[in-house]
Design an enzyme around this catalytic site. Structure first.
Site, mmCIF file in Angstrom:
data_model
loop_
_atom_site.group_PDB
_atom_site.id
_atom_site.type_symbol
_atom_site.label_atom_id
_atom_site.label_comp_id
_atom_site.label_asym_id
_atom_site.label_seq_id
_atom_site.Cartn_x
_atom_site.Cartn_y
_atom_site.Cartn_z
ATOM 1 N N CYS A 100 0.866 -1.185 0.000
ATOM 2 C CA CYS A 100 0.000 0.000 0.000
ATOM 3 C C CYS A 100 0.899 1.231 0.000
ATOM 4 C CB CYS A 100 -0.874 -0.026 1.249
ATOM 5 S SG CYS A 100 -1.975 1.390 1.399
ATOM 6 N N HIS A 142 -9.289 -3.912 -1.331
ATOM 7 C CA HIS A 142 -8.270 -3.119 -0.624
ATOM 8 C C HIS A 142 -8.655 -1.634 -0.613
ATOM 9 C CE1 HIS A 142 -3.847 -2.094 0.210
ATOM 10 N NE2 HIS A 142 -4.364 -0.922 -0.146
ATOM 11 N N GLU A 143 -9.050 -1.126 -1.787
ATOM 12 C CA GLU A 143 -9.378 0.312 -1.886
ATOM 13 C C GLU A 143 -10.682 0.639 -1.146
ATOM 14 O OE1 GLU A 143 -7.024 2.097 -2.724
ATOM 15 O OE2 GLU A 143 -5.820 0.683 -3.890
ATOM 16 N N HIS A 146 -10.000 1.204 2.418
ATOM 17 C CA HIS A 146 -9.524 2.568 2.716
ATOM 18 C C HIS A 146 -10.697 3.507 2.992
ATOM 19 C CE1 HIS A 146 -5.190 2.598 2.159
ATOM 20 N NE2 HIS A 146 -5.274 1.944 1.013
HETATM 21 NI NI NI Z 1 -3.705 1.042 -0.001
#
Ligand code: NI
Length: 181
Positions: A100, A142-143, A146
């Site tokens: 990341c 993953h995004e 966030h």
């Molecule tokens: Ni990331």
């Protein structure tokens, strides 16, 4: 023009859920997306989320042809998603290595669902629904994390599978760690 700096793990802005985009006619939206694109390109990410550059909105971008950060992964189409959500299309999860831009120099093995259907809005405010698999699905998960204030190290099952890129690279990708001169 300089890119916005990437916020790093430990910054409270990365731990805060981002706000839903309600107004697609807001001229700031285009600018935010331009900044995200520029930061992703400059820092070589395969994906990026608005909170990583300090923008508290549910926007993600991703996609690449070839990535030096993930040399063995196949291309993923370039995509801009606003207010993305997803449902899983399988119970099956796969553990694989992630990094990341907000966790520089480190990699961890994270379980992710192998097949998802995401829905989101594009810049015109039209809804899109697409099925994604494998690394493509991994990036989206993953995004989207966030946007909920979650970073990949929180998802690692066995903390022995968390470490520095320079030590793990050859094991993960089968090639020596690229030392920049
Ligand atoms: Ni990331």
């Amino acid at each position: 023009m300089k890119p916005f700096p990437i916020l790093k793990m430990g910054d409270p802005k990365l731990q805060t859920p981002a706000k839903v985009v309600a107004d697609f006619s807001d001229p700031h939206l285009q600018k935010d997306i331009a900044e995200l694109k520029f930061a992703m390109k400059t820092f070589g990410g395969v994906g990026i989320s608005a909170p990583q550059i300090g923008i508290n909105k549910r926007i993600i971008l991703f996609g690449f042809e070839h990535s030096a950060r993930y040399p063995t992964e196949k291309p993923v189409p370039f995509t801009i998603l606003i207010n993305p959500t997803y449902t899983t299309l399988t119970e099956q999860q796969e553990e694989s290595w992630e990094g990341c831009l907000s966790v520089p120099g480190l990699r961890g093995k994270v379980p992710r669902f192998t097949r998802i259907e995401y829905s989101a809005f594009n810049l015109d405010g039209n809804e899109i629904k697409i099925i994604a698999e494998g690394f493509h699905a991994r990036i989206i998960q993953h995004e989207c994390d966030h946007l909920d204030g979650v970073l990949f190290p929180e998802r690692i099952v066995d903390m022995k599978n968390f470490g520095f890129e320079e030590l793990l690279w050859e094991k993960i990708y089968g090639v020596p760690y690229p030392v920049s001169s």
